[in-house]
Design an enzyme around this catalytic site. Structure first.
Site, PDB file in Angstrom:
ATOM      1  N   HIS A 273      -3.190  -7.636   8.180  1.00  0.00           N
ATOM      2  CA  HIS A 273      -3.709  -7.624   9.515  1.00  0.00           C
ATOM      3  C   HIS A 273      -3.566  -6.358  10.331  1.00  0.00           C
ATOM      4  CE1 HIS A 273       0.364  -7.905   8.375  1.00  0.00           C
ATOM      5  NE2 HIS A 273       0.903  -7.881   9.464  1.00  0.00           N
TER       6      HIS A 273
ATOM      7  N   ASN B 244      11.296   2.321  14.564  1.00  0.00           N
ATOM      8  CA  ASN B 244      11.885   3.140  13.444  1.00  0.00           C
ATOM      9  C   ASN B 244      11.682   2.516  12.120  1.00  0.00           C
ATOM     10  OD1 ASN B 244      13.047   4.986  15.258  1.00  0.00           O
ATOM     11  ND2 ASN B 244      14.638   3.292  16.134  1.00  0.00           N
TER      12      ASN B 244
ATOM     13  N   ASP C 253       3.145  -4.967  17.808  1.00  0.00           N
ATOM     14  CA  ASP C 253       4.024  -6.065  17.876  1.00  0.00           C
ATOM     15  C   ASP C 253       3.227  -7.000  16.691  1.00  0.00           C
ATOM     16  OD1 ASP C 253       6.406  -7.009  18.675  1.00  0.00           O
ATOM     17  OD2 ASP C 253       5.317  -8.642  19.550  1.00  0.00           O
TER      18      ASP C 253
ATOM     19  N   ALA D  71      10.225   2.697   8.674  1.00  0.00           N
ATOM     20  CA  ALA D  71       9.814   3.511   7.950  1.00  0.00           C
ATOM     21  C   ALA D  71       8.273   3.042   7.049  1.00  0.00           C
ATOM     22  CB  ALA D  71      10.599   4.245   6.639  1.00  0.00           C
ATOM     23  N   LYS D  72       8.379   1.690   6.801  1.00  0.00           N
ATOM     24  CA  LYS D  72       7.146   1.411   6.183  1.00  0.00           C
ATOM     25  C   LYS D  72       6.050   1.112   6.937  1.00  0.00           C
ATOM     26  CE  LYS D  72       9.616  -1.063   2.295  1.00  0.00           C
ATOM     27  NZ  LYS D  72       9.837  -2.410   1.550  1.00  0.00           N
ATOM     28  N   LYS D  73       6.185   0.831   8.483  1.00  0.00           N
ATOM     29  CA  LYS D  73       5.344   0.624   9.343  1.00  0.00           C
ATOM     30  C   LYS D  73       4.746   2.049   9.646  1.00  0.00           C
ATOM     31  CE  LYS D  73       5.751  -2.410  12.429  1.00  0.00           C
ATOM     32  NZ  LYS D  73       5.984  -3.361  13.682  1.00  0.00           N
TER      33      LYS D  73
ATOM     34  N   ASP E  63       6.160 -11.782   3.375  1.00  0.00           N
ATOM     35  CA  ASP E  63       4.980 -11.438   2.193  1.00  0.00           C
ATOM     36  C   ASP E  63       5.143 -12.348   0.858  1.00  0.00           C
ATOM     37  OD1 ASP E  63       4.299  -9.585   4.142  1.00  0.00           O
ATOM     38  OD2 ASP E  63       4.677  -8.011   2.797  1.00  0.00           O
TER      39      ASP E  63
END
Length: 211
Positions: free
Chosen positions: A192, A8, A68, A10-12, A167
């Site tokens: 990555h 869930n 993952d 949103a950025k991914k 980050d």
């Protein structure tokens, strides 16, 4: 083809949509379909990604994709590894706090613990890793598996305001910046997840015949 993302985040979702753009895919989050998050009890990225993808595929009755990912630090034997998101233990829930605010508190604690455990370490090498798994259905005997690694070094203090997680601490020497200092375009080209998505895209075209 609809592909349900077993997350869930949103950025991914935005990252994967950008990285797999051009393929005939509609990527939606499991939350949009009312699918609850899967357990992640395993010690490896690939096992957790498979578990999440199978859970989402079974719940939606179709194809699913899961990622993952995390940070692996040489001096810590690969930690934080699969518990990167909750390295310092899960933060307490605060009434009225939204998901992003809670994530920021979690990130701050995780980063602080990482720096504490690296105090005095001469070897600061680390890498972000992303393992992507795609399934045509829950019992797919041939899951597509793609792995991407992004090497760097852990700094002594954070730099940059972008990104999330580790980050601000992760310096990429070849780019002369931390991940948090990169704009979305540069991150999507070098990260990555960009590397694992590129490998997955090739398999989606060659194995699933998507083009």
């Amino acid at each position: 083809m609809r592909l349900v993302l077993a997350s869930n985040n949103a950025k991914k979702l935005a990252e994967l949509r950008a990285l797999l753009a051009g393929l005939p895919l509609e990527i939606v989050t499991q939350g949009e379909l009312g699918i609850v998050e899967a357990e992640e009890p395993h010690h490896t990225f690939v096992e957790n990604a498979l578990a999440k993808a199978r859970h989402a595929a079974r719940a939606c009755g179709g194809a699913a994709i899961a990622d993952d990912s995390g940070l692996c630090v040489n001096a810590l034997g690969g930690s934080p590894g699969v518990i990167s998101a909750h390295y310092a233990g899960e933060v307490d829930v605060i009434a009225g706090e939204d998901r992003e605010a809670r994530r920021r508190r979690q990130d701050a604690l995780n980063n602080a613990l990482l720096l504490e455990r690296l105090q005095g370490a001469a070897d600061r090498r680390a890498h972000f890793i992303s393992t992507l798994v795609a399934l045509r259905h829950a019992d797919d005997p041939e899951p597509l598996i793609a792995v991407g690694r992004w090497p760097g070094e852990v700094l002594d203090s954070p730099r940059g305001n972008g990104g999330f997680g580790y980050d601000p601490l992760m310096m990429i020497p070849e780019l002369g910046a931390t991940v948090a200092e990169l704009d979305a375009d540069r991150k999507n080209r070098f990260s990555h997840r960009a590397r694992s998505a590129a490998a997955l895209r090739e398999q989606l075209v060659q194995v699933w015949r998507l083009a």
